[in-house]
Design a protein around this motif. Structure first.
Motif, PDB file in Angstrom:
ATOM      1  N   TYR A  99      20.164 -75.313  92.185  1.00 19.25           N
ATOM      2  CA  TYR A  99      18.896 -74.607  92.017  1.00 19.25           C
ATOM      3  C   TYR A  99      19.153 -73.108  91.946  1.00 19.25           C
ATOM      4  CZ  TYR A  99      19.464 -73.850  97.017  1.00 19.25           C
ATOM      5  OH  TYR A  99      19.968 -73.496  98.238  1.00 19.25           O
ATOM      6  N   THR A 100      18.136 -72.381  91.519  1.00 20.12           N
ATOM      7  CA  THR A 100      18.225 -70.927  91.467  1.00 20.12           C
ATOM      8  C   THR A 100      16.923 -70.338  91.992  1.00 20.12           C
ATOM      9  OG1 THR A 100      18.696 -69.021  90.045  1.00 20.12           O
ATOM     10  CG2 THR A 100      17.380 -70.773  89.086  1.00 20.12           C
ATOM     11  N   LEU A 101      16.979 -69.111  92.463  1.00 18.85           N
ATOM     12  CA  LEU A 101      15.799 -68.410  92.968  1.00 18.85           C
ATOM     13  C   LEU A 101      15.257 -67.519  91.868  1.00 18.85           C
ATOM     14  CD1 LEU A 101      13.850 -67.472  95.211  1.00 18.85           C
ATOM     15  CD2 LEU A 101      15.616 -65.834  95.911  1.00 18.85           C
ATOM     16  N   ASP A 102      13.996 -67.733  91.502  1.00 17.14           N
ATOM     17  CA  ASP A 102      13.328 -66.905  90.496  1.00 17.14           C
ATOM     18  C   ASP A 102      12.360 -65.976  91.216  1.00 17.14           C
ATOM     19  OD1 ASP A 102      11.952 -65.742  88.407  1.00 17.14           O
ATOM     20  OD2 ASP A 102      11.024 -67.595  87.709  1.00 17.14           O
ATOM     21  N   THR A 103      12.634 -64.673  91.157  1.00 18.26           N
ATOM     22  CA  THR A 103      11.792 -63.677  91.827  1.00 18.26           C
ATOM     23  C   THR A 103      11.176 -62.708  90.835  1.00 18.26           C
ATOM     24  OG1 THR A 103      13.686 -62.206  92.179  1.00 18.26           O
ATOM     25  CG2 THR A 103      13.165 -63.774  93.945  1.00 18.26           C
ATOM     26  N   PHE A 104      11.141 -63.091  89.568  1.00 16.56           N
ATOM     27  CA  PHE A 104      10.669 -62.170  88.541  1.00 16.56           C
ATOM     28  C   PHE A 104       9.181 -61.854  88.668  1.00 16.56           C
ATOM     29  CE2 PHE A 104       9.254 -60.997  84.244  1.00 16.56           C
ATOM     30  CZ  PHE A 104      10.072 -59.901  84.049  1.00 16.56           C
ATOM     31  N   SER A 105       8.364 -62.829  89.037  1.00 14.46           N
ATOM     32  CA  SER A 105       6.926 -62.602  89.157  1.00 14.46           C
ATOM     33  C   SER A 105       6.555 -62.358  90.622  1.00 14.46           C
ATOM     34  CB  SER A 105       6.147 -63.798  88.591  1.00 14.46           C
ATOM     35  OG  SER A 105       6.430 -64.950  89.350  1.00 14.46           O
ATOM     36  N   ALA A 110      11.851 -71.750  93.608  1.00 10.45           N
ATOM     37  CA  ALA A 110      13.165 -72.392  93.591  1.00 10.45           C
ATOM     38  C   ALA A 110      13.137 -73.307  92.372  1.00 10.45           C
ATOM     39  CB  ALA A 110      13.402 -73.195  94.863  1.00 10.45           C
ATOM     40  N   ILE A 111      14.008 -73.028  91.419  1.00  7.07           N
ATOM     41  CA  ILE A 111      14.016 -73.753  90.149  1.00  7.07           C
ATOM     42  C   ILE A 111      15.296 -74.575  90.073  1.00  7.07           C
ATOM     43  CG2 ILE A 111      14.050 -73.493  87.634  1.00  7.07           C
ATOM     44  CD1 ILE A 111      12.604 -70.823  88.036  1.00  7.07           C
ATOM     45  N   ARG A 112      15.154 -75.840  89.712  1.00 14.67           N
ATOM     46  CA  ARG A 112      16.354 -76.682  89.597  1.00 14.67           C
ATOM     47  C   ARG A 112      17.240 -76.166  88.459  1.00 14.67           C
ATOM     48  NH1 ARG A 112      12.120 -80.542  87.776  1.00 14.67           N
ATOM     49  NH2 ARG A 112      12.391 -80.652  85.538  1.00 14.67           N
ATOM     50  N   ALA A 113      18.520 -76.378  88.612  1.00 18.10           N
ATOM     51  CA  ALA A 113      19.490 -75.913  87.616  1.00 18.10           C
ATOM     52  C   ALA A 113      19.266 -76.631  86.293  1.00 18.10           C
ATOM     53  CB  ALA A 113      20.906 -76.158  88.123  1.00 18.10           C
ATOM     54  N   TYR A 114      19.633 -75.954  85.222  1.00 20.83           N
ATOM     55  CA  TYR A 114      19.468 -76.507  83.874  1.00 20.83           C
ATOM     56  C   TYR A 114      20.145 -77.873  83.772  1.00 20.83           C
ATOM     57  CZ  TYR A 114      19.768 -77.059  78.851  1.00 20.83           C
ATOM     58  OH  TYR A 114      19.670 -77.546  77.576  1.00 20.83           O
TER      59      TYR A 114
END
Length: 187
Positions: A99-105, A110-114
């Protein structure tokens, strides 16, 4: 779904700063002022729906969502762990590469990996557990100013009714006006 604070923040306004703001030299009121500092931070957090001061939170879900996991109380600075109970009833820790942490907005995710899917979980309550750190160690100056205004208000108005005035009025550029600069607004 719910979250809890597991490690509260260090208060962003110190007792010395609050005493200076209140123009209080006597230490006899330090216990009260310390409680007002915490109350002001908690109010600011509630009003803005954002973490004020760096703190550790734990989010629990009954299952993995179809997409990303929304992490309440931004700004999120890191994910400490993402654990779940598998279909056999065993707690598993998801690798950080899954997973990755998306903090753009304003909201963190927590977004699962591609190319991956979230694992299957036991059909029970609170089987997915995300532990993360949220809140800046030093909040914006507007938040600190709002906290000081709230502390002053609570210190001066120790009762729910102000006696001797026809009406109580909120300051035009008071606590809410300052917090509107960091509040999470829903559409």
């Amino acid at each position: 779904m719910g979250y809890q604070v597991t490690t509260p923040p260090t208060e962003p306004v110190t007792l010395a700063e609050a005493r200076l703001h209140l123009r209080v030299d006597d230490t006899a009121e330090d216990t009260l002022i310390s409680a007002l500092i915490t109350a002001a931070r908690e109010y600011c957090q509630h009003y803005t729906q954002r973490s004020i001061g760096s703190q550790t939170l734990e989010l629990r879900l009954d299952e993995f969502p179809d997409g990303a996991i929304e992490l309440p109380m931004s700004p999120v600075t890191s994910i400490t762990s993402l654990k779940y109970i598998d279909t056999n009833g065993t707690e598993q820790t998801l690798s950080g590469s899954a997973y990755t942490l998306d903090t753009f907005s304003h909201t963190a995710w927590a977004i699962r990996a591609y190319g991956t899917e979230w694992p299957e979980t036991l059909d029970a309550a609170n089987v997915v557990r995300v532990v993360y750190v949220a809140g800046a160690a030093t909040p914006p100056a507007t938040v600190r100013a709002a906290m000081l205004l709230m502390i002053g208000h609570l210190y001066e108005n120790r009762e729910s009714v102000v006696i001797g005035q026809a009406t109580a009025q909120e300051l035009p550029l008071g606590v809410k006006a300052l917090l509107d600069t960091v509040r999470v607004w829903t559409v």
